[in-house]
Design an enzyme around this catalytic site. Structure first.
Site, PDB file in Angstrom:
ATOM      1  N   GLY A  11       8.926  53.891  -7.476  1.00  0.00           N
ATOM      2  CA  GLY A  11       8.406  55.171  -6.974  1.00  0.00           C
ATOM      3  C   GLY A  11       8.238  56.176  -8.101  1.00  0.00           C
ATOM      4  N   ASP A  34      13.054  36.635  -6.995  1.00  0.00           N
ATOM      5  CA  ASP A  34      13.166  37.721  -6.012  1.00  0.00           C
ATOM      6  C   ASP A  34      13.527  37.252  -4.602  1.00  0.00           C
ATOM      7  OD1 ASP A  34      12.483  39.543  -7.943  1.00  0.00           O
ATOM      8  OD2 ASP A  34      10.751  40.366  -6.886  1.00  0.00           O
ATOM      9  N   LYS A  88       2.816  49.134 -16.377  1.00  0.00           N
ATOM     10  CA  LYS A  88       3.132  49.607 -17.737  1.00  0.00           C
ATOM     11  C   LYS A  88       1.868  49.978 -18.495  1.00  0.00           C
ATOM     12  CE  LYS A  88       6.532  49.248 -16.192  1.00  0.00           C
ATOM     13  NZ  LYS A  88       7.160  48.675 -14.996  1.00  0.00           N
ATOM     14  N   GLU A 101       0.635  27.771  -6.573  1.00  0.00           N
ATOM     15  CA  GLU A 101       0.482  29.232  -6.476  1.00  0.00           C
ATOM     16  C   GLU A 101      -0.722  29.552  -5.597  1.00  0.00           C
ATOM     17  OE1 GLU A 101       2.065  32.236  -7.316  1.00  0.00           O
ATOM     18  OE2 GLU A 101       0.352  32.900  -6.128  1.00  0.00           O
ATOM     19  N   HIS A 114      18.420  53.703 -41.261  1.00  0.00           N
ATOM     20  CA  HIS A 114      18.171  55.144 -41.188  1.00  0.00           C
ATOM     21  C   HIS A 114      16.756  55.446 -41.666  1.00  0.00           C
ATOM     22  CE1 HIS A 114      18.855  59.442 -41.513  1.00  0.00           C
ATOM     23  NE2 HIS A 114      18.292  59.384 -42.721  1.00  0.00           N
TER      24      HIS A 114
HETATM   25  C1  LIG Z   1       5.010  47.937  -9.265  1.00  0.00           C
HETATM   26  C2  LIG Z   1       6.078  47.015  -9.765  1.00  0.00           C
HETATM   27  C3  LIG Z   1       6.572  47.179 -11.036  1.00  0.00           C
HETATM   28  C4  LIG Z   1       7.553  46.333 -11.512  1.00  0.00           C
HETATM   29  N1  LIG Z   1       8.004  46.530 -12.780  1.00  0.00           N
HETATM   30  C5  LIG Z   1       8.958  45.720 -13.266  1.00  0.00           C
HETATM   31  C6  LIG Z   1       9.415  45.877 -14.601  1.00  0.00           C
HETATM   32  O1  LIG Z   1       8.964  46.757 -15.331  1.00  0.00           O
HETATM   33  N2  LIG Z   1      10.360  45.035 -15.059  1.00  0.00           N
HETATM   34  C7  LIG Z   1      10.886  44.046 -14.262  1.00  0.00           C
HETATM   35  O2  LIG Z   1      11.755  43.308 -14.730  1.00  0.00           O
HETATM   36  N3  LIG Z   1      10.469  43.873 -12.993  1.00  0.00           N
HETATM   37  C8  LIG Z   1       9.521  44.678 -12.481  1.00  0.00           C
HETATM   38  N4  LIG Z   1       9.067  44.479 -11.216  1.00  0.00           N
HETATM   39  C9  LIG Z   1       9.669  43.386 -10.420  1.00  0.00           C
HETATM   40  C10 LIG Z   1       9.072  42.033 -10.801  1.00  0.00           C
HETATM   41  O3  LIG Z   1       7.678  42.084 -10.641  1.00  0.00           O
HETATM   42  C11 LIG Z   1       9.673  40.939  -9.935  1.00  0.00           C
HETATM   43  O4  LIG Z   1      11.069  40.976 -10.040  1.00  0.00           O
HETATM   44  C12 LIG Z   1       9.190  39.567 -10.381  1.00  0.00           C
HETATM   45  O5  LIG Z   1       7.789  39.494 -10.261  1.00  0.00           O
HETATM   46  C13 LIG Z   1       9.848  38.471  -9.544  1.00  0.00           C
HETATM   47  O6  LIG Z   1       9.332  37.237  -9.893  1.00  0.00           O
HETATM   48  P1  LIG Z   1       9.273  36.030  -8.847  1.00  0.00           P
HETATM   49  O7  LIG Z   1       8.605  34.922  -9.582  1.00  0.00           O
HETATM   50  O8  LIG Z   1      10.590  35.812  -8.249  1.00  0.00           O
HETATM   51  O9  LIG Z   1       8.331  36.537  -7.676  1.00  0.00           O
HETATM   52  P2  LIG Z   1       6.800  36.969  -7.664  1.00  0.00           P
HETATM   53  O10 LIG Z   1       6.409  37.546  -8.962  1.00  0.00           O
HETATM   54  O11 LIG Z   1       6.623  37.792  -6.453  1.00  0.00           O
HETATM   55  O12 LIG Z   1       6.011  35.596  -7.546  1.00  0.00           O
HETATM   56  C14 LIG Z   1       6.029  34.810  -6.406  1.00  0.00           C
HETATM   57  C15 LIG Z   1       4.702  34.093  -6.301  1.00  0.00           C
HETATM   58  O13 LIG Z   1       4.798  33.127  -5.278  1.00  0.00           O
HETATM   59  C16 LIG Z   1       3.554  33.034  -4.608  1.00  0.00           C
HETATM   60  N5  LIG Z   1       3.799  32.441  -3.302  1.00  0.00           N
HETATM   61  C17 LIG Z   1       4.523  32.950  -2.271  1.00  0.00           C
HETATM   62  N6  LIG Z   1       4.582  32.073  -1.251  1.00  0.00           N
HETATM   63  C18 LIG Z   1       3.878  30.988  -1.645  1.00  0.00           C
HETATM   64  C19 LIG Z   1       3.590  29.753  -1.031  1.00  0.00           C
HETATM   65  N7  LIG Z   1       4.061  29.441   0.175  1.00  0.00           N
HETATM   66  N8  LIG Z   1       2.818  28.873  -1.718  1.00  0.00           N
HETATM   67  C20 LIG Z   1       2.352  29.150  -2.960  1.00  0.00           C
HETATM   68  N9  LIG Z   1       2.607  30.318  -3.577  1.00  0.00           N
HETATM   69  C21 LIG Z   1       3.377  31.208  -2.939  1.00  0.00           C
HETATM   70  C22 LIG Z   1       3.078  34.469  -4.557  1.00  0.00           C
HETATM   71  O14 LIG Z   1       1.671  34.536  -4.413  1.00  0.00           O
HETATM   72  C23 LIG Z   1       3.538  35.012  -5.909  1.00  0.00           C
HETATM   73  O15 LIG Z   1       2.516  34.937  -6.870  1.00  0.00           O
HETATM   74  C24 LIG Z   1       8.064  45.302 -10.705  1.00  0.00           C
HETATM   75  C25 LIG Z   1       7.563  45.115  -9.406  1.00  0.00           C
HETATM   76  C26 LIG Z   1       6.582  45.958  -8.945  1.00  0.00           C
HETATM   77  C27 LIG Z   1       6.050  45.748  -7.559  1.00  0.00           C
END
Ligand SMILES: Cc1cc2nc3c(=O)[nH]c(=O)nc-3n(C[C@H](O)[C@H](O)[C@H](O)COP(=O)(O)OP(=O)(O)OC[C@H]3O[C@@H](n4cnc5c(N)ncnc54)[C@H](O)[C@@H]3O)c2cc1C
EC number: 1.8.1.4
Length: 507
Positions: A225, A354, A90, A72, A486
């Protein structure tokens, strides 16, 4: 040979003395770390990215007895979700709601409150403390489950090896039998508006503003948003949301529910400009000027604000990952292409969360993380993409799972609709929170539940029951014949199910 000649990290530590800690490590000369690059450490599985997808997968892999590392680059685990997404947003939503409620919603409850003042600095501190506690908690879970946490930016050298530029300087190299890409997503920029996270902000800036702006414009009326718009509107900003589509909440939200949500949020003070596109933006002056035009062309106007939030969506993030070194490409939306077992075209390199297909949600990433480890270890895994809930944490909350009416109509599916308003629910009445309803959609012939849509207090908790019902292939009658305590808001859920195949009792 190099290995024998050059010191390892451990021997560097020894040479620095028994009290050597991370601070001394950081001061050690670079060559001492570069030497480590020649000793690629072997792992059964390496996760690149320690967000929800990567950290959950790493913990699961540890639990399955696999030798696992998680890379990370942020210097903190938890990714977008814990650091700048779900959790901080949140925290602000909860505390801004409390503030707003104390200001506007206590008199009728028989509570007279004295002077109420916003302490934004403390609100931000409370948010930061929640984040810090949770990210530290993940580090603890890594230790508990034997996960090697490598702090740095990882990039493919070849199909099995990853070079990591360490956060504290130097580099190392890891070798994996399996590698899972879990690098997440980033905000989609708006062309012509440069993000400075002060005046032109993404959600990351929106969770860290140092003062309440007088006027805020929001480009995009999707979930992120609207959540951020709610926070700053409750704290006193005049907020206008501009949305290209004819409804708020994004295309997944049922149109009836979206209409109700818009009505309620408008009553709370938010302004909406739907069917409107932002044609350009200018942040060169004191504030941010947006040029707007009717989506179908025609009417034009200007929208001025002190701060503009860009919330037009997120896109997969794979920058600097060295994909070119392993011949893996992304599609036109920057997503990594995978098969049903999360394999890229290089079978031992998989991808979850994601940065690939599906809704960008933390719980979806989490499900995939468990499944991908099960595929690696056992050859089978499971995620039901038809039963992934969505929640908008505004007040009231909006939550849904399964399909909405438009999707069913487009697919030519015949369905029954049942609904129940919270105005007729006893608990909602006692709580003075009667806005909203529960809506069920079930198959016309079999009564199998196809979708559940809720707007109301605690919708985000209640949707778990709908998700379970969908996962188990329940009919609306199954839910309606299940005894609900209830007085609870969940009784509205039961009665909506009842009204889908028969009639509700209390409405
Ligand atoms: C404002 C906001 C509110 C949200 N609220 C919700 C919610 O209420 N409920 C919900 O379900 N989802 C919510 N989401 C979406 C949720 O945050 C994402 O779907 C989730 O974080 C995806 O997880 P991930 O592990 O795929 O990616 P990420 O959480 O983006 O994690 C990826 C990680 O990989 C690291 N990384 C990238 N490239 C490299 C590399 N080459 N080497 C080492 N590390 C690397 C990054 O630094 C990052 O920490 C929200 C998003 C935002 C922006």
């Amino acid at each position: 040979m190099q290995k024998a000649m050059l010191p390892t990290t451990r021997s560097v530590l020894r040479s620095l003395g028994s009290r050597a800690g991370p601070a001394n490590l950081r001061r050690a000369p670079q060559w001492q770390f570069r030497s480590y690059a020649s000793e690629a450490k072997d792992y059964d599985v390496i996760f690149v990215g320690g967000g929800v997808a990567g950290y959950v997968g790493a913990i699961k892999a540890g639990q399955e007895g696999l030798k696992v590392a998680c890379i990370e680059k942020r210097g903190m685990l938890g990714g977008t979700c814990l650091n700048v997404g779900c959790i901080p947003s949140k925290s602000l939503l909860n505390n801004s709601h409390l503030y707003h409620q104390i200001l506007h919603d206590t008199k009728k409850r028989g509570i007279d409150v004295g002077e109420v003042k916003l302490n934004l600095k403390q609100m931000m501190k409370a948010k930061d403390e929640s984040v810090a506690g949770l990210t530290k908690g993940v580090e603890f879970l890594f230790k508990k489950n034997g996960v090697d946490y490598v702090k740095g930016h990882g990039a493919f050298v070849n199909e099995h090896e990853i070079r990591v530029n360490l956060v504290d300087g130097g580099e190392t190299q890891l070798k994996g039998k399996n590698i899972v890409i879990s690098t997440g997503s980033e905000t989609t920029p708006f062309p012509g508006l440069e993000i400075d996270e002060k005046k032109v902000i993404t959600s990351t800036g929106a969770i860290a503003l140092e003062q309440v702006p007088k006027k805020m414009s929001v480009i995009g009326g999707g979930i992120i948003g609207l959540e951020m718009a709610s926070v700053w509107s409750r704290l006193g900003a005049e907020v206008t949301v501009v949305e290209f589509l004819g409804q708020i909440g994004g295309p997944g939200m049922d149109a009836d529910i979206a209409k109700q949500a818009q009505k309620i949020l408008t009553k709370q003070g938010l302004k909406f400009k739907l069917n409107t596109k932002v044609t350009s933006g200018d942040a060169s002056g004191d504030g941010v000027k947006l040029e707007l035009e009717a989506a179908k062309g025609g009417k034009q106007e200007t929208l001025d604000a002190d701060v503009c939030l860009v919330a037009i969506g997120r896109r997969p993030y794979t920058d600097g990952l060295g994909l070119e070194n392993i011949g893996i490409e992304v599609d036109e939306r920057k997503r990594l292409v995978i098969d049903q077992e999360y394999r890229t075209k290089v079978p031992h390199i998989r991808c979850i969360g994601d940065c690939t297909f599906g809704p960008m949600l933390a719980h979806k990433a989490e499900e995939e993380a468990v499944a991908v480890v099960e595929y690696i270890k056992h050859g089978h895994g499971h995620v039901n993409y038809g039963a992934i809930p969505s929640v908008m944490y505004t007040n009231p909350e909006v939550a849904w799972v399964g399909q909405n009416e438009k999707e069913l109509k487009d697919a030519g599916v015949k369905y029954n609709v049942g609904s129940f308003p919270f105005t007729a629910n006893s608990r909602a009445k006692t709580n003075l929170e009667t806005d909203g309803m529960v809506k069920f959609l079930s198959d016309k012939e079999t009564d199998r539940i196809l979708g559940v849509h809720i707007i109301g207090a605690n919708a985000g908790e209640m949707i778990a029951e709908g998700t379970l019902a969908l996962e188990y292939g329940a009919s609306s009658e199954d839910v309606a014949r299940t005894c609900h305590a209830h007085p609870t808001l969940a009784e509205a859920f039961k009665e909506a199910a009842m009204s889908t195949y028969s009639k509700a009792i209390h409405y």
